[in-house]
Scaffold this motif. Structure first.
Motif, PDB file in Angstrom:
ATOM      1  N   LEU A 158      -5.993  -1.554  -0.923  1.00 21.84           N
ATOM      2  CA  LEU A 158      -4.546  -1.620  -1.113  1.00 21.84           C
ATOM      3  C   LEU A 158      -4.020  -3.044  -1.008  1.00 21.84           C
ATOM      4  CD1 LEU A 158      -3.454   1.497   1.001  1.00 21.84           C
ATOM      5  CD2 LEU A 158      -3.640   1.346  -1.499  1.00 21.84           C
ATOM      6  N   ILE A 159      -4.743  -3.878  -0.282  1.00 21.37           N
ATOM      7  CA  ILE A 159      -4.261  -5.232  -0.028  1.00 21.37           C
ATOM      8  C   ILE A 159      -4.626  -6.193  -1.152  1.00 21.37           C
ATOM      9  CG2 ILE A 159      -6.241  -6.318   1.132  1.00 21.37           C
ATOM     10  CD1 ILE A 159      -4.371  -7.208   3.330  1.00 21.37           C
ATOM     11  N   THR A 171      -7.462   4.076  -6.247  1.00 22.57           N
ATOM     12  CA  THR A 171      -6.110   3.560  -6.051  1.00 22.57           C
ATOM     13  C   THR A 171      -5.477   3.261  -7.403  1.00 22.57           C
ATOM     14  OG1 THR A 171      -6.844   1.254  -5.866  1.00 22.57           O
ATOM     15  CG2 THR A 171      -6.718   2.527  -3.818  1.00 22.57           C
ATOM     16  N   TYR A 172      -4.156   3.233  -7.399  1.00 20.07           N
ATOM     17  CA  TYR A 172      -3.405   2.892  -8.603  1.00 20.07           C
ATOM     18  C   TYR A 172      -2.139   2.167  -8.183  1.00 20.07           C
ATOM     19  CZ  TYR A 172      -0.632   3.328 -12.880  1.00 20.07           C
ATOM     20  OH  TYR A 172       0.142   3.053 -13.995  1.00 20.07           O
ATOM     21  N   GLY A 184       1.373  -0.033   7.226  1.00 16.28           N
ATOM     22  CA  GLY A 184       2.030  -1.324   7.062  1.00 16.28           C
ATOM     23  C   GLY A 184       2.019  -1.793   5.618  1.00 16.28           C
ATOM     24  N   LEU A 185       0.933  -1.530   4.913  1.00 17.81           N
ATOM     25  CA  LEU A 185       0.855  -1.912   3.506  1.00 17.81           C
ATOM     26  C   LEU A 185       1.797  -1.087   2.646  1.00 17.81           C
ATOM     27  CD1 LEU A 185      -2.995  -2.352   3.389  1.00 17.81           C
ATOM     28  CD2 LEU A 185      -1.338  -4.146   2.861  1.00 17.81           C
ATOM     29  N   ALA A 186       1.981   0.194   3.001  1.00 20.02           N
ATOM     30  CA  ALA A 186       2.942   1.025   2.278  1.00 20.02           C
ATOM     31  C   ALA A 186       4.354   0.473   2.448  1.00 20.02           C
ATOM     32  CB  ALA A 186       2.859   2.463   2.781  1.00 20.02           C
ATOM     33  N   ASN A 216       4.722 -10.329  -1.447  1.00 23.58           N
ATOM     34  CA  ASN A 216       5.200 -11.356  -0.533  1.00 23.58           C
ATOM     35  C   ASN A 216       5.551 -10.824   0.851  1.00 23.58           C
ATOM     36  OD1 ASN A 216       5.083 -13.387  -2.550  1.00 23.58           O
ATOM     37  ND2 ASN A 216       7.027 -12.647  -3.392  1.00 23.58           N
ATOM     38  N   ALA A 217       5.783  -9.525   0.981  1.00 19.02           N
ATOM     39  CA  ALA A 217       6.197  -8.964   2.259  1.00 19.02           C
ATOM     40  C   ALA A 217       5.061  -9.036   3.281  1.00 19.02           C
ATOM     41  CB  ALA A 217       6.636  -7.502   2.079  1.00 19.02           C
ATOM     42  N   THR A 218       5.423  -9.310   4.518  1.00 20.03           N
ATOM     43  CA  THR A 218       4.416  -9.372   5.579  1.00 20.03           C
ATOM     44  C   THR A 218       4.013  -7.955   5.993  1.00 20.03           C
ATOM     45  OG1 THR A 218       6.151  -9.466   7.270  1.00 20.03           O
ATOM     46  CG2 THR A 218       5.286 -11.560   6.430  1.00 20.03           C
ATOM     47  N   HIS A 219       2.819  -7.831   6.546  1.00 17.17           N
ATOM     48  CA  HIS A 219       2.336  -6.522   6.984  1.00 17.17           C
ATOM     49  C   HIS A 219       1.270  -6.727   8.049  1.00 17.17           C
ATOM     50  CE1 HIS A 219      -1.391  -7.201   4.725  1.00 17.17           C
ATOM     51  NE2 HIS A 219      -0.622  -7.661   3.754  1.00 17.17           N
TER      52      HIS A 219
END
Length: 270
Positions: free
Chosen positions: A95-96, A152-153, A110-112, A101-104
């Motif tokens: 997923l990463i 994943t998509y 957190g990635l969602a 740009n958002a922090t996680h």
């Protein structure tokens, strides 16, 4: 930013390693995080009890038809803490790959959140139908080896989204991940890739692809493999050995050609 969140953990208990697609049933309690007696003794469990996790999120502030959304579903297994940690880390790494740009914090949740935060900062995201999805399923088991398919998509506007599929192998007795080289007889890597190259040439011929295509999209190695009823399948993702329009090609090396190349415990028993 307010989000709607549906996080269903421990929604399935399914004992039966040969039925990976059976419907989920509610679990009475979360899976324990301690090793089973079999795992502690270095013996693979006869059955795996599956737990299905679902994470669905969207931006509550969005009221358009194509609101950004996250739809993730993955598996863990009861009494398999090392395997479960490896599954979540591998999925998070997928997923990463195309993070914004958002922090996680690197976790699946957190990635969602980061994906939706990136979408909220894009003026056209609510009209483009931004989407992040994932599905993890049990693909099969051969003795101590369990294999999961992870798909994943991601779509963030443009002509098309980006699909990806990876196969994850785990040795239940040794409690460790298994790579392609671990599946092969020592010293037989060159023989394996020779067989794979032959299957690639056969695929090119079957598709009637000309020399220009062959020069532009040459054969390449991949450690993304799995077993099916015919042989060892090499799974390629888009843009690896073919353009996007040709999807995710596979090359299958028949078991009859893999005697002495793939370790005997992974070949069909006569």
């Amino acid at each position: 930013m307010r989000m709607t969140l549906l996080l269903l953990l421990a929604t399935a208990l399914l004992a039966g390693c040969d039925d990976p697609d059976a419907p989920a049933k509610p679990a009475d309690k979360p899976a324990t995080t301690t090793k089973s007696d079999a795992a502690q003794a270095g013996v693979a469990p006869e059955t795996l009890v599956r737990i299905v996790h679902t994470l669905n999120k969207t931006d509550e502030q969005c009221d358009a038809d194509g609101c950004p959304k996250v739809d993730l579903q993955w598996l863990t297994f009861e009494n398999q803490p090392e395997l479960n940690e490896a599954i979540t880390q591998h999925l998070a790494a997928m997923l990463i790959q195309d993070e914004g740009n958002a922090t996680h914090d690197g976790t699946i949740e957190g990635l969602a959140d980061a994906f939706l935060q990136d979408a909220s900062g894009m003026a056209m995201a609510s009209e483009q139908g931004w989407e992040l999805s994932a599905t993890v399923k049990k693909q099969g088991r051969r003795g101590d080896l369990v294999t999961l398919s992870m798909e994943t998509y991601e779509y963030t506007g443009g002509a098309h989204g980006l699909p990806s599929v990876q196969y994850f192998h785990w040795d239940l007795a040794k409690q460790q991940s298994v790579k392609l080289d671990d599946l092969l007889v020592p010293g037989q890597q060159s023989a394996f890739w020779e067989k794979a190259s032959e299957q690639h040439t056969a695929w090119l011929d079957e598709e009637n692809l000309d020399q220009t295509f062959r020069d532009s999209w040459p054969f390449d190695k991949t450690d993304n493999v799995f077993f099916n009823d015919k042989g060892v399948v090499l799974q390629y993702n888009v843009y690896h050995i073919a353009p996007y329009a040709m999807g995710q090609p596979t090359l299958t090396i028949p078991y009859a050609e893999l005697e002495g190349i793939v370790r005997g415990q992974y070949l069909p028993q006569q």
